[in-house]
Scaffold this motif. Structure first.
Motif, PDB file in Angstrom:
ATOM      1  N   ALA A  28       0.821  -1.213   0.000  1.00 42.18           N
ATOM      2  CA  ALA A  28       0.000   0.000   0.000  1.00 42.18           C
ATOM      3  C   ALA A  28       0.853   1.260   0.000  1.00 42.18           C
ATOM      4  O   ALA A  28       0.366   2.344  -0.287  1.00 42.18           O
ATOM      5  N   GLU A  29       2.129   1.097   0.379  1.00 38.72           N
ATOM      6  CA  GLU A  29       3.015   2.267   0.484  1.00 38.72           C
ATOM      7  C   GLU A  29       4.241   2.067  -0.389  1.00 38.72           C
ATOM      8  O   GLU A  29       4.769   0.958  -0.457  1.00 38.72           O
ATOM      9  N   GLU A  30       4.698   3.138  -0.968  1.00 37.70           N
ATOM     10  CA  GLU A  30       5.935   3.066  -1.732  1.00 37.70           C
ATOM     11  C   GLU A  30       7.118   3.074  -0.766  1.00 37.70           C
ATOM     12  O   GLU A  30       7.138   3.863   0.183  1.00 37.70           O
ATOM     13  N   GLY A  31       8.065   2.187  -0.979  1.00 43.20           N
ATOM     14  CA  GLY A  31       9.261   2.162  -0.143  1.00 43.20           C
ATOM     15  C   GLY A  31       9.071   1.473   1.200  1.00 43.20           C
ATOM     16  O   GLY A  31       9.986   1.431   2.011  1.00 43.20           O
ATOM     17  N   ALA A  32       7.862   0.966   1.458  1.00 38.31           N
ATOM     18  CA  ALA A  32       7.614   0.213   2.698  1.00 38.31           C
ATOM     19  C   ALA A  32       6.604  -0.876   2.380  1.00 38.31           C
ATOM     20  O   ALA A  32       5.837  -0.753   1.426  1.00 38.31           O
ATOM     21  N   LEU A  33       6.601  -1.949   3.162  1.00 35.83           N
ATOM     22  CA  LEU A  33       5.690  -3.060   2.883  1.00 35.83           C
ATOM     23  C   LEU A  33       4.524  -3.077   3.872  1.00 35.83           C
ATOM     24  O   LEU A  33       4.707  -3.321   5.061  1.00 35.83           O
ATOM     25  N   THR A  34       3.342  -2.788   3.342  1.00 34.39           N
ATOM     26  CA  THR A  34       2.106  -2.925   4.107  1.00 34.39           C
ATOM     27  C   THR A  34       1.085  -3.577   3.184  1.00 34.39           C
ATOM     28  O   THR A  34       0.717  -3.008   2.161  1.00 34.39           O
ATOM     29  N   ARG A  35       0.689  -4.791   3.520  1.00 34.94           N
ATOM     30  CA  ARG A  35      -0.245  -5.523   2.652  1.00 34.94           C
ATOM     31  C   ARG A  35      -1.311  -6.154   3.530  1.00 34.94           C
ATOM     32  O   ARG A  35      -1.107  -7.209   4.106  1.00 34.94           O
ATOM     33  N   LEU A  36      -2.434  -5.468   3.640  1.00 35.35           N
ATOM     34  CA  LEU A  36      -3.510  -5.954   4.494  1.00 35.35           C
ATOM     35  C   LEU A  36      -4.484  -6.812   3.680  1.00 35.35           C
ATOM     36  O   LEU A  36      -4.492  -6.781   2.442  1.00 35.35           O
ATOM     37  N   TYR A  37      -5.281  -7.557   4.404  1.00 33.23           N
ATOM     38  CA  TYR A  37      -6.244  -8.524   3.857  1.00 33.23           C
ATOM     39  C   TYR A  37      -7.251  -7.823   2.927  1.00 33.23           C
ATOM     40  O   TYR A  37      -7.802  -6.771   3.276  1.00 33.23           O
ATOM     41  N   LEU A  38      -7.478  -8.401   1.761  1.00 32.43           N
ATOM     42  CA  LEU A  38      -8.529  -7.961   0.829  1.00 32.43           C
ATOM     43  C   LEU A  38      -8.341  -6.533   0.329  1.00 32.43           C
ATOM     44  O   LEU A  38      -9.300  -5.777   0.205  1.00 32.43           O
ATOM     45  N   THR A  39      -7.117  -6.178   0.073  1.00 31.69           N
ATOM     46  CA  THR A  39      -6.796  -4.853  -0.471  1.00 31.69           C
ATOM     47  C   THR A  39      -6.263  -5.035  -1.895  1.00 31.69           C
ATOM     48  O   THR A  39      -5.936  -6.160  -2.300  1.00 31.69           O
ATOM     49  N   PRO A  40      -6.144  -3.950  -2.673  1.00 34.46           N
ATOM     50  CA  PRO A  40      -5.595  -4.094  -4.035  1.00 34.46           C
ATOM     51  C   PRO A  40      -4.197  -4.722  -4.029  1.00 34.46           C
ATOM     52  O   PRO A  40      -3.859  -5.509  -4.924  1.00 34.46           O
ATOM     53  N   GLU A  41      -3.387  -4.407  -3.004  1.00 34.40           N
ATOM     54  CA  GLU A  41      -2.033  -4.980  -2.955  1.00 34.40           C
ATOM     55  C   GLU A  41      -2.080  -6.470  -2.626  1.00 34.40           C
ATOM     56  O   GLU A  41      -1.227  -7.243  -3.074  1.00 34.40           O
ATOM     57  N   HIS A  42      -3.094  -6.882  -1.861  1.00 36.16           N
ATOM     58  CA  HIS A  42      -3.302  -8.317  -1.614  1.00 36.16           C
ATOM     59  C   HIS A  42      -3.637  -9.002  -2.951  1.00 36.16           C
ATOM     60  O   HIS A  42      -3.091 -10.063  -3.264  1.00 36.16           O
ATOM     61  N   ALA A  43      -4.494  -8.366  -3.738  1.00 37.76           N
ATOM     62  CA  ALA A  43      -4.854  -8.923  -5.051  1.00 37.76           C
ATOM     63  C   ALA A  43      -3.628  -9.007  -5.962  1.00 37.76           C
ATOM     64  O   ALA A  43      -3.436 -10.000  -6.686  1.00 37.76           O
ATOM     65  N   ALA A  44      -2.774  -7.982  -5.920  1.00 40.92           N
ATOM     66  CA  ALA A  44      -1.560  -7.992  -6.750  1.00 40.92           C
ATOM     67  C   ALA A  44      -0.636  -9.132  -6.339  1.00 40.92           C
ATOM     68  O   ALA A  44      -0.040  -9.819  -7.186  1.00 40.92           O
ATOM     69  N   ALA A  45      -0.525  -9.362  -5.033  1.00 38.86           N
ATOM     70  CA  ALA A  45       0.324 -10.456  -4.543  1.00 38.86           C
ATOM     71  C   ALA A  45      -0.245 -11.804  -4.983  1.00 38.86           C
ATOM     72  O   ALA A  45       0.499 -12.704  -5.402  1.00 38.86           O
ATOM     73  N   ILE A  46      -1.571 -11.939  -4.916  1.00 32.78           N
ATOM     74  CA  ILE A  46      -2.213 -13.187  -5.338  1.00 32.78           C
ATOM     75  C   ILE A  46      -1.906 -13.462  -6.817  1.00 32.78           C
ATOM     76  O   ILE A  46      -1.583 -14.589  -7.201  1.00 32.78           O
ATOM     77  N   ALA A  47      -1.983 -12.413  -7.649  1.00 32.14           N
ATOM     78  CA  ALA A  47      -1.721 -12.587  -9.087  1.00 32.14           C
ATOM     79  C   ALA A  47      -0.296 -13.096  -9.326  1.00 32.14           C
ATOM     80  O   ALA A  47      -0.083 -14.003 -10.141  1.00 32.14           O
ATOM     81  N   LEU A  48       0.664 -12.541  -8.608  1.00 33.37           N
ATOM     82  CA  LEU A  48       2.064 -12.974  -8.761  1.00 33.37           C
ATOM     83  C   LEU A  48       2.239 -14.427  -8.323  1.00 33.37           C
ATOM     84  O   LEU A  48       2.805 -15.260  -9.039  1.00 33.37           O
ATOM     85  N   VAL A  49       1.735 -14.714  -7.114  1.00 33.93           N
ATOM     86  CA  VAL A  49       1.926 -16.049  -6.527  1.00 33.93           C
ATOM     87  C   VAL A  49       1.214 -17.105  -7.375  1.00 33.93           C
ATOM     88  O   VAL A  49       1.729 -18.208  -7.581  1.00 33.93           O
ATOM     89  N   LYS A  50       0.043 -16.747  -7.894  1.00 35.62           N
ATOM     90  CA  LYS A  50      -0.732 -17.651  -8.753  1.00 35.62           C
ATOM     91  C   LYS A  50       0.106 -18.072  -9.960  1.00 35.62           C
ATOM     92  O   LYS A  50       0.174 -19.257 -10.314  1.00 35.62           O
ATOM     93  N   GLY A  51       0.761 -17.108 -10.582  1.00 40.64           N
ATOM     94  CA  GLY A  51       1.604 -17.396 -11.739  1.00 40.64           C
ATOM     95  C   GLY A  51       2.734 -18.362 -11.391  1.00 40.64           C
ATOM     96  O   GLY A  51       3.035 -19.299 -12.137  1.00 40.64           O
ATOM     97  N   TRP A  52       3.349 -18.134 -10.221  1.00 38.38           N
ATOM     98  CA  TRP A  52       4.462 -19.007  -9.801  1.00 38.38           C
ATOM     99  C   TRP A  52       3.960 -20.413  -9.467  1.00 38.38           C
ATOM    100  O   TRP A  52       4.643 -21.395  -9.729  1.00 38.38           O
ATOM    101  N   MET A  53       2.769 -20.483  -8.892  1.00 36.95           N
ATOM    102  CA  MET A  53       2.187 -21.804  -8.591  1.00 36.95           C
ATOM    103  C   MET A  53       1.940 -22.577  -9.892  1.00 36.95           C
ATOM    104  O   MET A  53       2.271 -23.760  -9.997  1.00 36.95           O
ATOM    105  N   GLU A  54       1.369 -21.893 -10.876  1.00 40.14           N
ATOM    106  CA  GLU A  54       1.037 -22.559 -12.143  1.00 40.14           C
ATOM    107  C   GLU A  54       2.302 -23.010 -12.868  1.00 40.14           C
ATOM    108  O   GLU A  54       2.358 -24.099 -13.437  1.00 40.14           O
ATOM    109  N   GLU A  55       3.331 -22.176 -12.804  1.00 40.23           N
ATOM    110  CA  GLU A  55       4.620 -22.520 -13.397  1.00 40.23           C
ATOM    111  C   GLU A  55       5.226 -23.775 -12.743  1.00 40.23           C
ATOM    112  O   GLU A  55       5.964 -24.530 -13.377  1.00 40.23           O
ATOM    113  N   ALA A  56       4.871 -23.974 -11.460  1.00 42.32           N
ATOM    114  CA  ALA A  56       5.394 -25.121 -10.706  1.00 42.32           C
ATOM    115  C   ALA A  56       4.523 -26.361 -10.857  1.00 42.32           C
ATOM    116  O   ALA A  56       4.673 -27.333 -10.109  1.00 42.32           O
TER     117      ALA A  56
END
Ligand SMILES: [Zn+2]
Length: 416
Positions: A28-56
């Protein structure tokens, strides 16, 4: 058994570290990590992890509680399921390894199996839980409680600071809140829950070991203690005529520290203390302080609580100070499964490392998962024991060691 995989190249930890860096950008913040439940940044993390899972080699699915699940089939269609993973939500201004490391390492382990074309006698569900830290809503462990079948639907009405309910946040995220209470897994089909996590404490660093095998997630008791004496002039009231609530509190605080000498498996802390009226020239008329006691063994913790309460009563009586104690929190320990602990120990020993057992002072999703299935955790050394802080750090070679241990553990694990 290890040889087959050793020749198919155990991942070094380099890619895992690069992915953890990439994942840390979802914030949620530039230069710091804050990723709370059900936020746009949570969705972005899910998209990344999903891709890595499928690749595996995993098929993926987002469940109704917004837990991302990657499924790697077992050797047979009716194989039981091992749940492996951690959480991808963070505290505010977090480090990048708490939770996230356990998800990435799980994906790397499955990727290694997939590359080698190996199927195990059980399927693996890699989970990325979304609500372990409990920062956004006044509820926690939503993903793991859902799988364990212990989610209380009343929690859907919990609201965040902006007044958004958990129910609405799930809907906005594309999830069906009414389906959360139907996510409970069948315990007969679930082999266990296994999580790799940074230690968040200094033990492994002091022992100069990259990994350690967790015996239990400590149980905890918390209390509020209130003392009432008599305020008076710091200059005129003779020492023998005082009812000093502050001095009584001080004696009790030291008794709290001393109680831990009754067992090596006990920690006790007074983290907050206040004297009233709180002036340099006034004898404290009242005092209150907090007590936090934790142990991997509930019997040891409960015995310490009983003994400490008796010592407090004796101190208060001797000093003529009124005493009240109130329990504010009580959570039993979640003991890791002996068979899974021994399997982890064998896997650690096979890498040439000393298998060290330690308990977890912090809470984890295993607290919820234990009502579904046996649990186990592998801890990874982190720099200075620092966590919930951007200074959180791990060594690439330690991540490699954890991966080697985890892959060997999976290959040693029987299907029952
Ligand atoms: Zn965590």
């Amino acid at each position: 058994m290890r040889l087959a995989l050793a020749t198919s190249a155990i991942p070094s930890g380099v890619r895992a570290m690069a992915r953890l860096d990439e994942l840390a950008i979802c914030s949620a913040e530039e230069g710091a990590l804050t990723r709370l439940y059900l936020t746009p940044e949570h969705a972005a993390a899910i998209a990344l992890v999903k891709g890595w899972m499928e690749e595996a080699g995993m098929s993926t699915q987002l469940d109704a509680a917004a837990t991302l699940i990657g499924h790697y089939p077992g050797a047979t269609p009716d194989a039981p399921v091992l749940i492996l993973g951690s959480h991808i939500d963070t505290v505010r201004n977090a480090g990048r390894y708490d939770g996230n490391l356990g998800v990435i390492v799980a994906i790397e382990a499955v990727a290694a199996l997939h590359r080698a074309g190996e199927k195990l006698p059980f399927a693996i569900d890699v989970v990325a839980f979304g609500d372990e830290e409990g920062v956004r809503f006044p509820v926690t462990l939503t993903g793991s409680r859902s799988l364990a079948g212990t989610f209380l639907s009343g929690n859907l009405d919990a609201t965040d600071k902006a007044g958004t309910s958990l129910r609405q946040a799930l809907i906005d995220f594309g999830c069906d809140p009414d389906a959360v209470s139907r996510l409970g897994r069948d315990p007969r089909r679930t082999l266990g829950y296994v999580e790799v996590h940074i230690e968040q404490g200094p033990v492994l660093e002091a022992e100069d070991l990259p990994v350690g095998v967790v015996t239990a997630i400590n149980g905890a008791s918390r209390f509020k203690v209130e003392l009432t004496g008599k305020a008076g002039h710091a200059g005129t009231v003779p020492m023998g005529l005082r009812l000093d609530a502050g001095a009584a509190a001080a004696e009790m605080i030291l008794a709290t520290e001393l109680i831990t000498t009754t067992s090596g498996d006990l920690v006790a802390t007074v983290g907050a203390c206040e004297f009233r009226p709180g002036a340099v020239n006034v004898i404290p008329g009242s005092a209150h302080f907090s007590v936090d006691i934790r142990s991997p063994d509930d019997n040891i913790r409960n015995a310490a609580v009983t003994e400490l309460t008796a010592r407090f009563e004796a101190i208060a009586a001797r000093r003529g100070v009124a005493f009240a104690i109130q329990k504010t929190y009580d959570e039993p320990a979640a003991r890791c499964d002996d068979g899974l602990i021994e399997t982890f120990e064998a896997a650690v020993a096979a890498t040439g490392l000393k298998p060290l057992r330690l308990s977890s002072g912090a809470g984890h999703d295993g607290l919820a998962m234990i009502s579904l299935c046996p649990i186990a955790m592998l801890f990874l050394r982190c720099k200075g024991g620092v966590s919930h802080n951007p200074a959180e750090a791990v060594l690439t070679e330690d991540v490699g060691a954890a991966l080697e241990v985890l892959i060997d553990f999976l290959k040693r694990l029987p299907a029952s």
